[in-house]
Design a protein around this motif. Structure first.
Motif, PDB file in Angstrom:
ATOM      1  N   TYR A  35      18.810   8.753  58.659  1.00  0.00           N
ATOM      2  CA  TYR A  35      18.663  10.200  58.749  1.00  0.00           C
ATOM      3  C   TYR A  35      17.221  10.655  58.611  1.00  0.00           C
ATOM      4  O   TYR A  35      16.815  11.649  59.190  1.00  0.00           O
ATOM      5  N   LEU A  64      21.327  16.258  52.838  1.00  0.00           N
ATOM      6  CA  LEU A  64      20.133  15.655  52.249  1.00  0.00           C
ATOM      7  C   LEU A  64      19.144  16.695  51.746  1.00  0.00           C
ATOM      8  O   LEU A  64      17.979  16.380  51.509  1.00  0.00           O
ATOM      9  N   GLN A  66      19.003   6.184  52.995  1.00  0.00           N
ATOM     10  CA  GLN A  66      19.384   7.109  54.084  1.00  0.00           C
ATOM     11  C   GLN A  66      18.428   6.998  55.263  1.00  0.00           C
ATOM     12  O   GLN A  66      18.122   7.980  55.917  1.00  0.00           O
TER      13      GLN A  66
END
Lengths: 147, 168
Positions: free
Chosen positions: A17, B103, A14
């Motif tokens: 992000y 997340l 990820q």
């Protein structure tokens, strides 16, 4: 995210992000007279960064505290850590510290200096609310950097 | 004295069957006990944690309620403070987990002044409706989790986390 194996797996998948690194800078001072305040500052810095990580888990990677001795050459530490951080290509890097010596070091950007609050004698609820007040001082600085 | 006498052969047959049955049961019982063990195990951590939020002070506006429990991580036991967003829907108490489904950041009610009736995640601008439904077009892919919640002596008690049941 923490600098642990499980979180790093997630970080690697990820990356777009998780664009912000947080590095606590921690001075070790083992003079008998300074030992306790050094430990208190360490406790404060680590509770604060842990709270910060909880709030922004999905966007920051919290590194373990970079610890150096009280006589360390801050300029050199600054050069080395910023060179290392460049390798990971974070968009933003924040350094958090309670060590006033960093205020005069120009080589690091985004050093957030906070005076350590001795939290060891507080009861749990009071400590929690004090730390959350501290967190509220820091959050806007992150949001400003990101916007 | 009855007429159908038990012969020596029959008697031995019955006896052996009986003894054999006991022996087989003695072997099978522990096996069955092992097999069903997970069902009989007592659930740990299924209890409710009492918070210091009074139920009659909860309104339809979500409030953050902190609660502390002990967490065992291998040999390391630590006290963990978590929070929940608690509000009332009619008379029903609802507690939502503040952990963003994108997340894992912490979401805030009305965190964005421009959209005061939604949960907002400051990390990547994720948004959720009041019932936890993620707003399409923002990063989160699912609704916020929900906590079991109940009233204990006038205070809010928070239970285990479960998938959101409010979103249809």
């Amino acid at each position: 995210m923490h600098f642990i194996g499980k979180d790093i797996d997630q970080y690697l998948s990820q990356r777009e992000y998780v664009d912000t690194a947080v590095v606590p800078l921690l001075e070790l001072n083992l003079n008998p007279s300074d030992l306790k305040s050094s430990a208190g500052a360490s406790e404060y810095l680590q509770s604060l960064t842990a709270l910060l990580e909880k709030q922004f888990k999905g966007r920051i990677l919290l590194f373990p505290p970079l610890s150096y001795t009280s006589g360390a050459d801050r300029e050199r530490v600054a050069e080395e850590i910023s060179a290392e951080m460049k390798k990971a290509e974070f968009k933003h890097v924040f350094y958090l510290t309670t060590d006033a010596a960093w205020r005069s070091v120009e080589k690091l950007e985004n050093v957030l200096w906070l005076p350590a609050i001795p939290t060891m004698d507080m009861d749990r609820n009071f400590k929690q609310s004090v730390m959350e007040d501290q967190l509220r001082q820091v959050l806007p600085l992150f949001l400003k950097e990101w916007s | 004295m009855s007429n159908n006498r038990v012969s020596r052969r029959q008697f031995l047959g019955y006896t052996l069957t009986g003894v054999g049955g006991f022996m087989a049961a003695g072997m099978l019982m522990p096996m069955v006990r092992f097999a069903v063990d997970p069902v009989l195990q007592q659930k740990e951590g299924g209890d409710f944690v009492l918070t210091d939020q009074r139920v009659d002070e909860v309104t339809e506006e979500p409030v953050r309620v902190d609660f502390t429990f002990e967490q065992t991580d291998a040999w390391y036991v630590s006290e963990v403070t978590s929070s929940a967003w608690v509000y009332k829907e009619g008379d029903k108490l609802i507690a939502l987990s503040p952990v963003c489904k994108h997340l894992g950041c912490t979401v805030n009610w009305a965190g964005d002044p421009e959209q005061p009736n939604r949960f907002f995640c400051p990390c990547h601008a994720g948004r959720y409706e009041k019932n936890g439904q993620n707003v399409p077009g923002t990063p989160p892919l699912g609704p916020l989790d929900e906590y079991d919640v109940q009233e204990q002596d006038g205070y809010v008690a928070i239970g285990v986390v479960k998938a959101n049941t409010l979103v249809v």
